[in-house]
Scaffold this motif. Structure first.
Motif, PDB file in Angstrom:
ATOM      1  N   ASP A  32       0.814  -1.282  -0.040  1.00 55.37           N
ATOM      2  CA  ASP A  32       0.173  -0.044   0.040  1.00 55.37           C
ATOM      3  C   ASP A  32       0.844   1.406   0.266  1.00 55.37           C
ATOM      4  OD1 ASP A  32      -1.887   2.393   0.643  1.00 55.37           O
ATOM      5  OD2 ASP A  32      -3.252   0.450   1.246  1.00 55.37           O
ATOM      6  N   THR A  41     -11.375   3.470   4.674  1.00 55.16           N
ATOM      7  CA  THR A  41     -11.660   2.822   5.887  1.00 55.16           C
ATOM      8  C   THR A  41     -11.332   3.713   6.964  1.00 55.16           C
ATOM      9  OG1 THR A  41     -10.700   0.581   5.002  1.00 55.16           O
ATOM     10  CG2 THR A  41     -10.713   0.838   7.560  1.00 55.16           C
ATOM     11  N   MET A  47     -20.565   0.834  11.019  1.00 56.56           N
ATOM     12  CA  MET A  47     -21.832   0.336  11.565  1.00 56.56           C
ATOM     13  C   MET A  47     -21.898  -1.315  10.914  1.00 56.56           C
ATOM     14  SD  MET A  47     -24.742   3.268  11.257  1.00 56.56           S
ATOM     15  CE  MET A  47     -24.099   3.610   9.466  1.00 56.56           C
TER      16      MET A  47
HETATM   17  C1  LIG Z   1     -18.160   8.184   5.431  1.00 59.72           C
HETATM   18  C2  LIG Z   1     -18.110   6.884   5.347  1.00 59.72           C
HETATM   19  C3  LIG Z   1     -18.832   5.918   6.218  1.00 59.72           C
HETATM   20  C4  LIG Z   1     -18.828   4.666   6.080  1.00 59.72           C
HETATM   21  N1  LIG Z   1     -19.623   4.053   7.071  1.00 59.72           N
HETATM   22  C5  LIG Z   1     -19.651   2.529   6.949  1.00 59.72           C
HETATM   23  C6  LIG Z   1     -20.253   1.823   7.740  1.00 59.72           C
HETATM   24  O1  LIG Z   1     -20.804   2.348   8.836  1.00 59.72           O
HETATM   25  N2  LIG Z   1     -20.268   0.458   7.828  1.00 59.72           N
HETATM   26  C7  LIG Z   1     -19.543  -0.159   6.634  1.00 59.72           C
HETATM   27  O2  LIG Z   1     -19.507  -1.541   6.547  1.00 59.72           O
HETATM   28  N3  LIG Z   1     -18.949   0.411   5.853  1.00 59.72           N
HETATM   29  C8  LIG Z   1     -18.823   2.022   5.918  1.00 59.72           C
HETATM   30  N4  LIG Z   1     -18.219   2.797   4.862  1.00 59.72           N
HETATM   31  C9  LIG Z   1     -17.670   2.096   3.797  1.00 59.72           C
HETATM   32  C10 LIG Z   1     -16.436   1.419   4.072  1.00 59.72           C
HETATM   33  O3  LIG Z   1     -15.526   2.523   4.781  1.00 59.72           O
HETATM   34  C11 LIG Z   1     -15.735   0.734   2.761  1.00 59.72           C
HETATM   35  O4  LIG Z   1     -16.452  -0.036   1.972  1.00 59.72           O
HETATM   36  C12 LIG Z   1     -14.349   0.362   3.065  1.00 59.72           C
HETATM   37  O5  LIG Z   1     -13.476   1.220   3.825  1.00 59.72           O
HETATM   38  C13 LIG Z   1     -13.619  -0.143   1.682  1.00 59.72           C
HETATM   39  O6  LIG Z   1     -12.415  -0.670   2.133  1.00 59.72           O
HETATM   40  P1  LIG Z   1     -11.498  -1.018   1.172  1.00 59.72           P
HETATM   41  O7  LIG Z   1     -10.236  -1.742   1.996  1.00 59.72           O
HETATM   42  O8  LIG Z   1     -11.889  -1.864  -0.004  1.00 59.72           O
HETATM   43  O9  LIG Z   1     -10.887   0.422   0.777  1.00 59.72           O
HETATM   44  P2  LIG Z   1      -9.862   1.574   1.286  1.00 59.72           P
HETATM   45  O10 LIG Z   1      -9.975   1.656   2.676  1.00 59.72           O
HETATM   46  O11 LIG Z   1      -9.901   2.699   0.590  1.00 59.72           O
HETATM   47  O12 LIG Z   1      -8.378   0.777   1.253  1.00 59.72           O
HETATM   48  C14 LIG Z   1      -7.909   0.456  -0.116  1.00 59.72           C
HETATM   49  C15 LIG Z   1      -6.085   0.733  -0.040  1.00 59.72           C
HETATM   50  O13 LIG Z   1      -5.824   0.470  -1.142  1.00 59.72           O
HETATM   51  C16 LIG Z   1      -4.530   1.215  -1.394  1.00 59.72           C
HETATM   52  N5  LIG Z   1      -4.214   1.357  -2.619  1.00 59.72           N
HETATM   53  C17 LIG Z   1      -5.151   1.982  -3.588  1.00 59.72           C
HETATM   54  N6  LIG Z   1      -4.526   1.785  -5.189  1.00 59.72           N
HETATM   55  C18 LIG Z   1      -3.312   1.332  -4.711  1.00 59.72           C
HETATM   56  C19 LIG Z   1      -2.206   0.904  -5.553  1.00 59.72           C
HETATM   57  N7  LIG Z   1      -2.259   0.995  -6.829  1.00 59.72           N
HETATM   58  N8  LIG Z   1      -1.149   0.191  -4.929  1.00 59.72           N
HETATM   59  C20 LIG Z   1      -1.169  -0.013  -3.627  1.00 59.72           C
HETATM   60  N9  LIG Z   1      -2.018   0.411  -2.879  1.00 59.72           N
HETATM   61  C21 LIG Z   1      -3.357   1.007  -3.310  1.00 59.72           C
HETATM   62  C22 LIG Z   1      -5.034   2.638  -0.861  1.00 59.72           C
HETATM   63  O14 LIG Z   1      -3.989   3.624  -0.307  1.00 59.72           O
HETATM   64  C23 LIG Z   1      -6.011   2.186   0.191  1.00 59.72           C
HETATM   65  O15 LIG Z   1      -5.399   1.913   1.628  1.00 59.72           O
HETATM   66  C24 LIG Z   1     -18.060   4.083   5.019  1.00 59.72           C
HETATM   67  C25 LIG Z   1     -17.334   4.873   4.289  1.00 59.72           C
HETATM   68  C26 LIG Z   1     -17.302   6.154   4.405  1.00 59.72           C
HETATM   69  C27 LIG Z   1     -16.679   7.069   3.252  1.00 59.72           C
END
Ligand SMILES: Cc1cc2nc3c(=O)[nH]c(=O)nc-3n(C[C@H](O)[C@H](O)[C@H](O)COP(=O)(O)OP(=O)(O)OC[C@H]3O[C@@H](n4cnc5c(N)ncnc54)[C@H](O)[C@@H]3O)c2cc1C
Length: 366
Positions: A32, A41, A47
């Motif tokens: 990352d 995240t 929730m």
């Molecule tokens: C305001 C808000 C409230 C929310 N509330 C809830 C809730 O109450 N309950 C719930 O279940 N969900 C909730 N969500 C949704 C939840 O946060 C997301 O679905 C979840 O965080 C997605 O996780 P992820 O790991 O897929 O993405 P991310 O957390 O975005 O992680 C992706 C990672 O990949 C890395 N990355 C990207 N491109 C590259 C690359 N080319 N090379 C290396 N690394 C890379 C990034 O730096 C990042 O660290 C909420 C979201 C928001 C914004």
């Protein structure tokens, strides 16, 4: 460097997969460009509320129920393996109706979800139990729901994975290509090879160039989340109104979320976002105008065109596995996602959910 499994992305999803794989004895490396949990995240309210989030969406409701059922054991295992505390409480949700039509709709919903304990509270009853509420037309209480502190959860997942032997590197993946029977991942600091690559890069997943396949078209959906210091009557449950939700933390503070904005890769907090959330929160809790403003967090949720997760092996590029598109439910769905992806990598077990969520669903006939 060559590794068995390379995970691109250390959000709640990538770290959950790393944690599950190492628990099953599979060595993995996570890359990352930021700290673990530093993107969508870190803004999450955490929730765990499938019966609210899944109202209009069959597959999502099913996934949410399955994942919620894993949560007690998941958090217990994490705190034990990582040695870190994770704030996790099943405090229930109280869905608020502000008018008679919405009250009728919620009562109908509660009748539909047979087998789930849900209690309808008339306005007097709801306000007697929750004195901080303003004027309402009734409320639906679902005790099985709850929340988890998303940053703590992700830190614990990462720590448990490291204790299980996972390595984390700070670099950015730019391209994935096949080289014989392994995948080659080109990063900003060199090339890595792996037997399997799990793509968990959130809203940025579509930026990576995958030679020989097509990355599902993910879009970023901005969410703003407020953190307020609260001094009114204690809030005992998650309050879910028509325009916002309110999550009570153990330190007495409140999270208020969230905006849903289609503004591309713009991670700024805005005056309009903060105003709209404050207005909506104070419609539910009039005492909110006296709260302390602590902070606003912003994240870009990863959303596929059908708003469902993108999960499972890529048919066009053997060894590439997708774990993205979790949109509003990535925290809720993290334990189930980790289990399904690990089942595939370790045993080639194809969960029935892959039939709906597989990454190639957007490219039929291409
Ligand atoms: C305001 C808000 C409230 C929310 N509330 C809830 C809730 O109450 N309950 C719930 O279940 N969900 C909730 N969500 C949704 C939840 O946060 C997301 O679905 C979840 O965080 C997605 O996780 P992820 O790991 O897929 O993405 P991310 O957390 O975005 O992680 C992706 C990672 O990949 C890395 N990355 C990207 N491109 C590259 C690359 N080319 N090379 C290396 N690394 C890379 C990034 O730096 C990042 O660290 C909420 C979201 C928001 C914004």
């Amino acid at each position: 460097m060559s590794v068995p499994v390379l995970i691109v992305g250390a959000g709640v999803i990538g770290t959950a997969v790393a944690c599950e794989l190492t628990a099953r004895g599979v060595a993995c490396t996570v890359i990352d460009e930021r700290d673990a949990g530093g993107r969508a995240t870190q803004a999450s309210a955490g929730m765990l509320a499938p019966y609210v989030e899944g109202h209009e969406n069959g597959p999502l409701l099913d996934l949410g129920i399955r994942s919620l059922a894993l949560y007690d054991e998941w958090v217990a295992r994490l705190t034990r393996d990582a040695g870190l505390d994770v704030e996790y409480r099943r405090v229930g949700t109280l869905e608020i109706a502000l008018d008679a039509d919405h009250a009728a709709q919620l009562r109908a919903t509660s009748a539909r979800d047979a087998g789930v304990t849900r209690t309808w509270l008339d306005p007097a009853d709801a306000r007697a139990r929750h004195p901080a509420l303003g004027s309402i037309a009734g409320a639906l209480f679902t005790p099985t729901h709850g929340y988890v502190a998303a940053r703590q959860l992700t830190a614990a997942q990462a720590a448990a994975a490291v204790k299980g032997g996972a390595a984390f590197h700070r670099t950015r993946a730019t391209r994935i290509e096949r080289g014989g029977d392994v995948l080659r991942v080109i990063t900003s600091t060199g090339a890595l090879t792996a037997r399997s690559v799990v793509l968990a890069a959130g809203a940025w997943g579509s930026d990576i160039d995958v030679a020989g396949s097509s990355i599902p078209p993910l879009r970023p959906v901005r969410g703003q989340l407020l953190h307020l210091g609260w001094r009114g009557h204690p809030i005992e449950t998650i309050i879910w109104g028509p325009e916002c939700y309110i999550v009570p933390r153990t330190d007495g503070s409140l999270l208020v979320g969230a905006t849903v904005e289609d503004v591309g890769f713009d991670e700024r907090a805005t005056a309009a976002g903060v105003r709209d959330l404050l207005d909506a929160a104070c419609d539910l809790l009039p005492g909110g105008w006296g709260a302390t403003f602590l902070s606003v967090n912003v994240g870009l949720r990863p959303a596929a065109p059908d708003d469902l997760p993108v999960l499972g092996p890529d048919e066009r590029m053997p060894g590439l596995i997708h774990a993205s598109g979790h949109y509003r439910n990535g925290v809720l769905l993290a334990p189930l996602t980790a289990r399904l992806i690990a089942d595939w990598i370790v045993d080639e077990k194809r969960d029935p959910a892959f039939a709906v969520l597989h990454p190639n669903r957007f490219f039929r006939g291409v």
